[in-house]
Design a protein around this motif. Structure first.
Motif, PDB file in Angstrom:
ATOM      1  N   VAL A  84     -37.863 -47.300 -20.133  1.00 53.65           N
ATOM      2  CA  VAL A  84     -39.103 -46.577 -19.832  1.00 53.65           C
ATOM      3  C   VAL A  84     -38.706 -45.298 -19.101  1.00 53.65           C
ATOM      4  O   VAL A  84     -38.052 -45.369 -18.046  1.00 53.65           O
ATOM      5  N   HIS A  85     -39.049 -44.160 -19.651  1.00 55.73           N
ATOM      6  CA  HIS A  85     -38.659 -42.879 -19.048  1.00 55.73           C
ATOM      7  C   HIS A  85     -39.901 -42.055 -18.768  1.00 55.73           C
ATOM      8  O   HIS A  85     -40.762 -41.895 -19.625  1.00 55.73           O
ATOM      9  N   ARG A  86     -39.965 -41.548 -17.543  1.00 54.69           N
ATOM     10  CA  ARG A  86     -41.131 -40.744 -17.189  1.00 54.69           C
ATOM     11  C   ARG A  86     -40.886 -39.266 -17.492  1.00 54.69           C
ATOM     12  O   ARG A  86     -39.748 -38.785 -17.392  1.00 54.69           O
ATOM     13  N   VAL A  87     -41.947 -38.551 -17.854  1.00 60.09           N
ATOM     14  CA  VAL A  87     -41.897 -37.096 -18.026  1.00 60.09           C
ATOM     15  C   VAL A  87     -43.056 -36.480 -17.244  1.00 60.09           C
ATOM     16  O   VAL A  87     -43.947 -37.182 -16.770  1.00 60.09           O
ATOM     17  N   GLY A  88     -43.004 -35.160 -17.102  1.00 59.79           N
ATOM     18  CA  GLY A  88     -44.057 -34.464 -16.361  1.00 59.79           C
ATOM     19  C   GLY A  88     -43.623 -34.200 -14.932  1.00 59.79           C
ATOM     20  O   GLY A  88     -42.428 -34.204 -14.613  1.00 59.79           O
ATOM     21  N   LEU A  89     -44.590 -33.983 -14.066  1.00 55.18           N
ATOM     22  CA  LEU A  89     -44.316 -33.611 -12.672  1.00 55.18           C
ATOM     23  C   LEU A  89     -44.059 -34.846 -11.804  1.00 55.18           C
ATOM     24  O   LEU A  89     -44.862 -35.787 -11.821  1.00 55.18           O
ATOM     25  N   MET A  90     -42.948 -34.834 -11.091  1.00 54.61           N
ATOM     26  CA  MET A  90     -42.606 -35.938 -10.188  1.00 54.61           C
ATOM     27  C   MET A  90     -42.200 -35.386  -8.828  1.00 54.61           C
ATOM     28  O   MET A  90     -41.872 -34.206  -8.704  1.00 54.61           O
ATOM     29  N   HIS A  91     -42.182 -36.284  -7.853  1.00 49.62           N
ATOM     30  CA  HIS A  91     -41.815 -35.892  -6.491  1.00 49.62           C
ATOM     31  C   HIS A  91     -40.730 -36.832  -5.980  1.00 49.62           C
ATOM     32  O   HIS A  91     -40.565 -37.944  -6.502  1.00 49.62           O
ATOM     33  N   PRO A  92     -39.986 -36.416  -4.947  1.00 49.29           N
ATOM     34  CA  PRO A  92     -38.951 -37.300  -4.397  1.00 49.29           C
ATOM     35  C   PRO A  92     -39.525 -38.689  -4.092  1.00 49.29           C
ATOM     36  O   PRO A  92     -40.607 -38.809  -3.529  1.00 49.29           O
ATOM     37  N   GLY A  93     -38.771 -39.711  -4.504  1.00 47.83           N
ATOM     38  CA  GLY A  93     -39.215 -41.090  -4.306  1.00 47.83           C
ATOM     39  C   GLY A  93     -39.871 -41.685  -5.541  1.00 47.83           C
ATOM     40  O   GLY A  93     -39.970 -42.905  -5.659  1.00 47.83           O
ATOM     41  N   ASP A  94     -40.303 -40.843  -6.471  1.00 48.81           N
ATOM     42  CA  ASP A  94     -40.917 -41.364  -7.701  1.00 48.81           C
ATOM     43  C   ASP A  94     -39.850 -41.980  -8.601  1.00 48.81           C
ATOM     44  O   ASP A  94     -38.712 -41.496  -8.663  1.00 48.81           O
ATOM     45  N   VAL A  95     -40.225 -43.030  -9.322  1.00 46.10           N
ATOM     46  CA  VAL A  95     -39.315 -43.639 -10.292  1.00 46.10           C
ATOM     47  C   VAL A  95     -39.330 -42.791 -11.558  1.00 46.10           C
ATOM     48  O   VAL A  95     -40.391 -42.496 -12.110  1.00 46.10           O
ATOM     49  N   ILE A  96     -38.123 -42.394 -11.993  1.00 45.08           N
ATOM     50  CA  ILE A  96     -38.018 -41.534 -13.181  1.00 45.08           C
ATOM     51  C   ILE A  96     -37.633 -42.348 -14.416  1.00 45.08           C
ATOM     52  O   ILE A  96     -38.005 -42.006 -15.529  1.00 45.08           O
ATOM     53  N   VAL A  97     -36.870 -43.442 -14.212  1.00 46.39           N
ATOM     54  CA  VAL A  97     -36.437 -44.234 -15.371  1.00 46.39           C
ATOM     55  C   VAL A  97     -36.253 -45.695 -14.975  1.00 46.39           C
ATOM     56  O   VAL A  97     -35.855 -45.999 -13.847  1.00 46.39           O
ATOM     57  N   PHE A  98     -36.578 -46.576 -15.919  1.00 42.48           N
ATOM     58  CA  PHE A  98     -36.345 -48.015 -15.748  1.00 42.48           C
ATOM     59  C   PHE A  98     -35.659 -48.514 -17.014  1.00 42.48           C
ATOM     60  O   PHE A  98     -36.133 -48.255 -18.124  1.00 42.48           O
ATOM     61  N   VAL A  99     -34.521 -49.193 -16.818  1.00 38.59           N
ATOM     62  CA  VAL A  99     -33.786 -49.751 -17.959  1.00 38.59           C
ATOM     63  C   VAL A  99     -33.528 -51.226 -17.684  1.00 38.59           C
ATOM     64  O   VAL A  99     -33.159 -51.591 -16.557  1.00 38.59           O
ATOM     65  N   ALA A 100     -33.727 -52.064 -18.671  1.00 38.85           N
ATOM     66  CA  ALA A 100     -33.464 -53.496 -18.513  1.00 38.85           C
ATOM     67  C   ALA A 100     -32.765 -54.028 -19.756  1.00 38.85           C
ATOM     68  O   ALA A 100     -33.043 -53.585 -20.881  1.00 38.85           O
ATOM     69  N   ALA A 101     -31.837 -54.958 -19.528  1.00 37.78           N
ATOM     70  CA  ALA A 101     -31.171 -55.649 -20.636  1.00 37.78           C
ATOM     71  C   ALA A 101     -31.051 -57.120 -20.273  1.00 37.78           C
ATOM     72  O   ALA A 101     -30.734 -57.456 -19.131  1.00 37.78           O
ATOM     73  N   ALA A 102     -31.309 -57.966 -21.253  1.00 34.50           N
ATOM     74  CA  ALA A 102     -31.204 -59.413 -21.047  1.00 34.50           C
ATOM     75  C   ALA A 102     -30.191 -59.972 -22.031  1.00 34.50           C
ATOM     76  O   ALA A 102     -30.121 -59.536 -23.187  1.00 34.50           O
ATOM     77  N   SER A 103     -29.397 -60.924 -21.553  1.00 36.34           N
ATOM     78  CA  SER A 103     -28.409 -61.557 -22.422  1.00 36.34           C
ATOM     79  C   SER A 103     -28.121 -62.960 -21.908  1.00 36.34           C
ATOM     80  O   SER A 103     -28.584 -63.339 -20.833  1.00 36.34           O
ATOM     81  N   LYS A 104     -27.334 -63.691 -22.686  1.00 32.79           N
ATOM     82  CA  LYS A 104     -27.009 -65.054 -22.291  1.00 32.79           C
ATOM     83  C   LYS A 104     -26.170 -65.033 -21.013  1.00 32.79           C
ATOM     84  O   LYS A 104     -26.367 -65.833 -20.112  1.00 32.79           O
ATOM     85  N   HIS A 105     -25.204 -64.086 -20.965  1.00 29.60           N
ATOM     86  CA  HIS A 105     -24.315 -63.990 -19.803  1.00 29.60           C
ATOM     87  C   HIS A 105     -24.392 -62.592 -19.181  1.00 29.60           C
ATOM     88  O   HIS A 105     -24.767 -61.641 -19.850  1.00 29.60           O
ATOM     89  N   ARG A 106     -23.987 -62.489 -17.925  1.00 32.41           N
ATOM     90  CA  ARG A 106     -24.252 -61.261 -17.165  1.00 32.41           C
ATOM     91  C   ARG A 106     -23.530 -60.022 -17.664  1.00 32.41           C
ATOM     92  O   ARG A 106     -24.057 -58.921 -17.598  1.00 32.41           O
ATOM     93  N   ARG A 107     -22.268 -60.179 -18.132  1.00 27.32           N
ATOM     94  CA  ARG A 107     -21.452 -58.998 -18.430  1.00 27.32           C
ATOM     95  C   ARG A 107     -22.130 -58.103 -19.464  1.00 27.32           C
ATOM     96  O   ARG A 107     -22.179 -56.889 -19.314  1.00 27.32           O
TER      97      ARG A 107
END
Lengths: 149, 81
Positions: free
Chosen positions: A79-102
């Motif tokens: 999830v990536h944000r665009v437009g006007l942001m300010h310090p402290g705002d979340v700009i990107v969220f990335v998630a991955a799921a798998s059987k094992h952590r690596r």
């Protein structure tokens, strides 16, 4: 497999996204997430991200697909944000799921390296009333080469 | 008319434009010097590291054919995340 990418002008809520993501993670034993936040260095007052509608979406989808082909993931989200942001705002969220952590750790790392220098976004920061374009640092470009061996 | 879009540093040179291509412009190599006469600084900006061009939302790496109905995007170095 759940593989979701979004470009949004709305604020990002990482906790809510992670809860929802976990529901889509199937038989995963590991979820790795990354949250990028607008830094409040010095006198930065705002950051504006622009994108190329239609093209940015497809390029971000390609990055997510590459991650799912490279690691045995059960789910992937960008999830990536665009437009006007300010310090402290979340700009990107990335998630991955798998059987094992690596695989989950590496997939998130890979996605972030490619978002930094290969995804069609342009950053302009505002400092003391003056705007300045932000371009990838040499480190960002070198980070990506780790995955090209 | 061809549609021209300018992103990142290129947007400092011009806003989006629609222009009729002359018959002499058949490829991206023909286009760049022609466009530089309309939008000063395009050639110089393209020489900066990371600059790229897309035709109809496909990045080009070599000389590519251009038609008068194309959407041509000029992009400075990309910077997400």
């Amino acid at each position: 497999m759940y593989c979701q990418t979004d470009i949004t002008r709305d604020p990002i809520d990482p906790a809510a996204l992670q809860t929802k993501f976990q529901h889509h993670s199937g038989e995963a034993g590991a979820i790795a997430t990354f949250t990028g936040i607008v830094r409040g260095e010095g006198d930065i007052t705002s950051l504006t991200l622009s994108h190329y509608q239609g093209f940015t979406e497809s390029e971000v989808e390609k990055i997510a697909r590459q991650a799912t082909m490279r690691w045995p993931l059960t789910a992937c989200q960008i999830v990536h944000r665009v437009g006007l942001m300010h310090p402290g705002d979340v700009i990107v969220f990335v998630a991955a799921a798998s059987k094992h952590r690596r695989a989950a750790f590496e997939a998130v790392d890979f996605v972030m390296d490619y978002l930094k220098s290969d995804a069609p976004f342009w950053k302009q920061e505002m400092r003391s009333g003056k705007t300045k374009w932000i371009e990838p640092r040499l480190d960002d470009l070198e980070d990506k080469t780790r995955w090209q061996a | 008319m061809a549609k021209f879009l300018f992103f990142g540093r290129f947007s400092d040179l011009s806003g989006d434009l629609s222009l009729d291509l002359p018959d002499t412009v058949q490829s991206s190599d023909d286009l760049i010097p022609w466009l530089d006469a309309h939008v000063a600084g395009v050639v110089e900006m393209l020489a900066r590291p990371g600059s790229r061009v897309a035709i109809n939302k496909e990045l080009i790496v070599d000389n590519s054919p251009i038609s008068n109905s194309d959407e041509i995007a000029f992009m400075s170095a990309l910077s997400g995340g």
